[in-house]
Design a protein around this motif. Sequence first.
Motif, PDB file in Angstrom:
ATOM      1  N   GLY A  42       9.173  -6.610  -9.472  1.00  0.00           N
ATOM      2  CA  GLY A  42       9.988  -5.413  -9.311  1.00  0.00           C
ATOM      3  C   GLY A  42      11.429  -5.706  -8.981  1.00  0.00           C
ATOM      4  O   GLY A  42      12.313  -4.995  -9.407  1.00  0.00           O
TER       5      GLY A  42
ATOM      6  N   GLY B  18       7.672  11.114  -3.955  1.00  0.00           N
ATOM      7  CA  GLY B  18       8.161  10.326  -5.082  1.00  0.00           C
ATOM      8  C   GLY B  18       7.264   9.162  -5.446  1.00  0.00           C
ATOM      9  O   GLY B  18       7.538   8.432  -6.392  1.00  0.00           O
TER      10      GLY B  18
ATOM     11  N   ILE C   2      10.998   3.569  -5.140  1.00  0.00           N
ATOM     12  CA  ILE C   2      10.570   2.429  -5.958  1.00  0.00           C
ATOM     13  C   ILE C   2       9.907   1.389  -5.046  1.00  0.00           C
ATOM     14  O   ILE C   2       8.852   0.842  -5.354  1.00  0.00           O
ATOM     15  CB  ILE C   2      11.789   1.808  -6.684  1.00  0.00           C
ATOM     16  CG1 ILE C   2      12.366   2.787  -7.695  1.00  0.00           C
ATOM     17  CG2 ILE C   2      11.404   0.503  -7.357  1.00  0.00           C
ATOM     18  CD1 ILE C   2      11.463   3.107  -8.861  1.00  0.00           C
TER      19      ILE C   2
ATOM     20  N   ASN D 238       1.225  -0.201  -5.175  1.00  0.00           N
ATOM     21  CA  ASN D 238       0.624  -1.006  -6.248  1.00  0.00           C
ATOM     22  C   ASN D 238       0.219  -2.380  -5.740  1.00  0.00           C
ATOM     23  O   ASN D 238      -0.841  -2.897  -6.081  1.00  0.00           O
ATOM     24  CB  ASN D 238       1.617  -1.169  -7.404  1.00  0.00           C
ATOM     25  CG  ASN D 238       1.968   0.149  -8.041  1.00  0.00           C
ATOM     26  OD1 ASN D 238       1.223   1.110  -7.922  1.00  0.00           O
ATOM     27  ND2 ASN D 238       3.112   0.196  -8.697  1.00  0.00           N
TER      28      ASN D 238
ATOM     29  N   GLN E  81       6.528   2.633  -4.073  1.00  0.00           N
ATOM     30  CA  GLN E  81       5.603   2.565  -5.208  1.00  0.00           C
ATOM     31  C   GLN E  81       5.098   1.138  -5.395  1.00  0.00           C
ATOM     32  O   GLN E  81       3.911   0.907  -5.591  1.00  0.00           O
ATOM     33  CB  GLN E  81       6.324   3.050  -6.484  1.00  0.00           C
ATOM     34  CG  GLN E  81       5.432   3.127  -7.698  1.00  0.00           C
ATOM     35  CD  GLN E  81       4.476   4.305  -7.633  1.00  0.00           C
ATOM     36  OE1 GLN E  81       4.884   5.460  -7.602  1.00  0.00           O
ATOM     37  NE2 GLN E  81       3.187   4.027  -7.579  1.00  0.00           N
ATOM     38  N   GLN E  82       6.013   0.186  -5.310  1.00  0.00           N
ATOM     39  CA  GLN E  82       5.601  -1.218  -5.449  1.00  0.00           C
ATOM     40  C   GLN E  82       4.653  -1.601  -4.321  1.00  0.00           C
ATOM     41  O   GLN E  82       3.723  -2.381  -4.507  1.00  0.00           O
ATOM     42  CB  GLN E  82       6.821  -2.160  -5.448  1.00  0.00           C
ATOM     43  CG  GLN E  82       7.785  -1.966  -6.599  1.00  0.00           C
ATOM     44  CD  GLN E  82       7.270  -2.495  -7.919  1.00  0.00           C
ATOM     45  OE1 GLN E  82       6.078  -2.647  -8.122  1.00  0.00           O
ATOM     46  NE2 GLN E  82       8.177  -2.769  -8.858  1.00  0.00           N
TER      47      GLN E  82
ATOM     48  N   ILE F 159       3.634   7.874  -6.758  1.00  0.00           N
ATOM     49  CA  ILE F 159       2.425   8.337  -7.430  1.00  0.00           C
ATOM     50  C   ILE F 159       1.253   7.475  -6.955  1.00  0.00           C
ATOM     51  O   ILE F 159       1.327   6.249  -6.966  1.00  0.00           O
ATOM     52  CB  ILE F 159       2.567   8.189  -8.959  1.00  0.00           C
ATOM     53  CG1 ILE F 159       3.877   8.806  -9.433  1.00  0.00           C
ATOM     54  CG2 ILE F 159       1.344   8.760  -9.653  1.00  0.00           C
ATOM     55  CD1 ILE F 159       3.810  10.185  -9.929  1.00  0.00           C
TER      56      ILE F 159
END
Lengths: 375, 288
Positions: free
Chosen positions: B263, B140, B3, B10, B6-7, B142
Amino acid sequence: MLKAKTLFMASLPLLLMSSPLLANDTLKVGVQAPITGEYANEGQGIDQSVRLLAEQINANGGVMGKQIEVITCDDEGTAMKAAICAKELVNNEVKMVIGSYTSTCAEAAQPTYFKAGVLQTSDGTSDTLTQHGYWTFFRNSFPNSAEATFAADYIVTNKQYKRIAILSDFSSYADGLANEVEGAIKKLGGNIVAREKVKAGSQNFTPVLTQLKSKQPDVIFFAGYYSDGGLIRSQQVALGIKADFIGGDANDNVDFAKLAGTAAAGAYIINVPTPELLPYDLAKDFLAAYQAKYNMMPPSIWTILNVDGMRAFIHAMETNKSFDTKAAADYLHTLKDYPGITGPISFAEDGNRVGSGYMTYEIQADNSYKIVYKQ
Amino acid sequence: MDIFLQQLVNGLTIGSMFALIALGYTMVYGVMKLINFAHGDLVAASAFVGLMIYTNVLGGSISLFSVIAVFLLTAVVIAIVGVLLERIAYRPLRSAPRLSAVVSALGASMVIQNGIMLLWGPQMRIFPDLLPQVYWEVGGVIISLIQVIIMLLSFILMTGLYFFIEKTKMGTAIRASSIDQDAARLMGINVDNIIVLIFIIGTSLGAVGGIFVGLYYRGITFNMGWQYGLYAFVAAIMGGIGNIPGAMIGGMLLGLFNAFIAGYVSSTWFYLYSPHCHPYCPTNRYSG
């Protein structure tokens, strides 16, 4: 030379003043809608369809001999501008106002119309709209609470989702709907794993969605507008969140699928029947006229619901044989099954439209809607 | 952990966009000591110009050539608009009090915003999918092709700009003009030309940023420039306005800040921390 110019300038205010005097024997109808801004698509739909209806009525001799004059004010989808629009329309001496598209804007304008005794009809679904006790307000759609009951039933009983995430923006409509849905789901014993809020129009929803991903929801219910919903759906798929997406009624707009792109297919939307699905002859005639005049279909059902609100107002005035708004309101509060484009129109004592017929649609690969669940 | 990563991805993606846009603010401020409020609207305009070039000039065909052509042609068109903006709105006010130029910038912002509305209409337009929707999963996380291109191209442009400013004669002239315009003139630098150059570079970087916005988010509206302008403005301030590497870092930090606050703290609190006006603020344009 100078004298002629001065004379002209001096007479200018007189010339300007004389035009409203000439137009005094018209029935003025106000449109308060987001003509520009994020919801422009819907606002223009409302304006276009009100103008089409006015044209049709005028061609048949108007309302008790008076021609309808439509005055539009653009509220841009903001509460601040909505309050200004309300004053502007009241100053223009309108008898009725159609709009606005969003609950927030309808609510911001309500007190002004109430004080001026101007009838108002809006598709806003926020429950609070009819809780102020304004006799001037009539909701032409069905309240959030009715949709919430349907949505919760679909999510918990029909689809039996185990991990439910609820997302909304901060507007009075969306937040209200999300809260109603949350309550209804809890009542049915559903398991809510997340309740998050996003900022309408912020385009980037990945931070919130990434956080949602860690909660592993199997469904995301989004209460909010299509301009955000389409992007949320697209970003949800891009992030690999394998949850179903269910959009509340305001996601029902042609732009939803365009924004979501390839991710649109498989998304669900809950709403009353779309314009194409309306079985009534009135609906077919009106849609054909709309298509002929504007060379497009109305952007969504909301456009047509607002037209029904206006038709009910005019019906009330014609029945009473008077343009008095209070008398019209008294009549409307007891109106039962007046044939509407969107089905029979009946109003409750508080100005709510009675009855509802929600459906769940699944968006297909060609962006068409397929009914998957009906009440 | 994934997570967090991913953050991070982004955050770096939107950070790259903010940084590209922030460079236009900071370069103009550096030399002219003027906050160019119209910059955000030029960014919005470039998304629409890119859309028009794609559909009307290139006929809507998707190929590597059309992708490059959209970027280059849009940058050229927007750079011309930027130079015209300087000529019409700022140059006549060069010796006027600074506040006059700021008011002129705000006026230019309105003219551009409403110009977009008149040309392309008030409704949301859909930016075409110029790049294929390809996603990879790495540990994990994307990551999409569009994100990779945004980060890579921004990095290349920013490093290029950095070396241009630091290592070339022209870059030295820009730096000299930002320190002291009169002394720069005495050294034989044509400051007027430097300002034109600054506008060309700043607006074409903004144009690339605008196309990124269209590519990444798909929906473009005539008044979105306000939002990106505000973000980029804050990024430029964070990096110390007038400081070019500072704006790059400021943009990246703001992007990461955005991603991590939403997040890890709460999406509801996010708007109190971010420069975006929080939802109950009266000037908020979209209260829904």
